[in-house]
Design an enzyme around this catalytic site. Sequence first.
Site, PDB file in Angstrom:
ATOM      1  CG  ASP A 141      -2.014   1.031   1.159  1.00  0.00           C
ATOM      2  OD1 ASP A 141      -2.521   1.450   2.230  1.00  0.00           O
ATOM      3  OD2 ASP A 141      -2.361   1.461   0.039  1.00  0.00           O
ATOM      4  CE  LYS A 144      -0.800   3.186  -4.555  1.00  0.00           C
ATOM      5  NZ  LYS A 144      -0.827   2.466  -3.251  1.00  0.00           N
ATOM      6  CG  ASP A 169      -5.337  -0.011  -1.250  1.00  0.00           C
ATOM      7  OD1 ASP A 169      -5.170   1.090  -0.688  1.00  0.00           O
ATOM      8  OD2 ASP A 169      -6.420  -0.344  -1.785  1.00  0.00           O
ATOM      9  CG  ASN A 170      -4.377   2.261  -3.671  1.00  0.00           C
ATOM     10  OD1 ASN A 170      -3.533   2.226  -2.781  1.00  0.00           O
ATOM     11  ND2 ASN A 170      -5.570   2.818  -3.494  1.00  0.00           N
ATOM     12  CD  GLU A 199      -8.196   5.111  -0.247  1.00  0.00           C
ATOM     13  OE1 GLU A 199      -8.507   4.023  -0.800  1.00  0.00           O
ATOM     14  OE2 GLU A 199      -7.070   5.563  -0.302  1.00  0.00           O
TER      15      GLU A 199
HETATM   16  O1  LIG Z   1      -5.093   4.301  -1.270  1.00  0.00           O
HETATM   17  C1  LIG Z   1      -4.371   5.291  -1.881  1.00  0.00           C
HETATM   18  C2  LIG Z   1      -4.972   6.314  -2.598  1.00  0.00           C
HETATM   19  C3  LIG Z   1      -4.198   7.306  -3.207  1.00  0.00           C
HETATM   20  C4  LIG Z   1      -4.871   8.397  -3.966  1.00  0.00           C
HETATM   21  C5  LIG Z   1      -4.336   9.680  -3.963  1.00  0.00           C
HETATM   22  C6  LIG Z   1      -5.002  10.709  -4.636  1.00  0.00           C
HETATM   23  C7  LIG Z   1      -6.183  10.439  -5.322  1.00  0.00           C
HETATM   24  F1  LIG Z   1      -6.827  11.438  -5.960  1.00  0.00           F
HETATM   25  C8  LIG Z   1      -6.705   9.168  -5.339  1.00  0.00           C
HETATM   26  C9  LIG Z   1      -6.046   8.150  -4.653  1.00  0.00           C
HETATM   27  C10 LIG Z   1      -2.806   7.293  -3.081  1.00  0.00           C
HETATM   28  C11 LIG Z   1      -2.186   6.270  -2.343  1.00  0.00           C
HETATM   29  C12 LIG Z   1      -0.783   6.231  -2.172  1.00  0.00           C
HETATM   30  C13 LIG Z   1      -0.224   5.213  -1.426  1.00  0.00           C
HETATM   31  C14 LIG Z   1      -1.053   4.232  -0.876  1.00  0.00           C
HETATM   32  N1  LIG Z   1      -2.382   4.247  -1.029  1.00  0.00           N
HETATM   33  C15 LIG Z   1      -2.969   5.247  -1.735  1.00  0.00           C
HETATM   34 MG   LIG Z   2      -3.890   2.663  -0.597  1.00  0.00          MG
END
Ligand SMILES: Oc1cc(-c2ccc(F)cc2)cc2cccnc12
Ligand SMILES: [Mg+2]
Length: 214
Positions: A141, A144, A169-170, A199
């Site tokens: 997580d 990416k 995740d993601n 989320e």
């Molecule tokens: O769950 C995550 C979501 C996002 C994220 C950031 C900005 C957005 F507009 C949408 C999604 C970044 C992550 C970075 C690291 C681990 N998890 C993340």
């Molecule tokens: Mg995440």
Amino acid sequence: TRSTRPQRLLGAVQKSATRGDPCSVVNAIDQFCRHTEWAMNVGDEKGCILDSVVSEVNPATVLELGTYCGYSTVRIARLLPPHAKLITLEFNPDFAAIARQVIAWAGMEEKVHLVEGASGEWIPKIKEQFGVKALDLVFLDHWKDQYLPDTKLIEECGLLRKGSVLLADNVIFPGAPQYLEYVRSSQQYESQYFKSHLEYTKVEDGLEKSVFLG
Ligand SMILES: Oc1cc(-c2ccc(F)cc2)cc2cccnc12
Ligand SMILES: [Mg+2]
């Protein structure tokens, strides 16, 4: 000077959660992020999928890549048996400082080793530093573009056993296409996609569960 988002998230935990009660910490963060200020925790919807995988694996040793404020750290640790260990790596020192306090508020310090540093540097040290023979569960997580290189490093360091589970995740948003391609095409993994949402939003996202076949 203006507070940071992690500081405001910690404030919400200290205001609304009960010390020593990990579920109240998880709920306080979800409440804050859904109704006050979005933050990049795995969240409640994907968190339920995470819970089911943790309960199914019942891991003695977990590696989490990307602690952020410690939401998923607490979410995982609350389900672990007493002597199980969760090692969580966080590159950003400001995030790590907040996460330590969130983990402490939840009373999960005994089960959690938070390491500040780069995953690429620390993964090769896990066996010797923590007396780990194998990782039962890895929760990816963090950034990416690090998912695939870190997975290959974990393999090369002999940290996986038959049945070790990677949960990422993601994989849709922000997305980890090279990682997905790798685990879905490799003969060494049996992969499964759990469709969900980013989320606290209606945007599609999901978790990829990959069982190492050895
Ligand atoms: O769950 C995550 C979501 C996002 C994220 C950031 C900005 C957005 F507009 C949408 C999604 C970044 C992550 C970075 C690291 C681990 N998890 C993340
Ligand atoms: Mg995440």
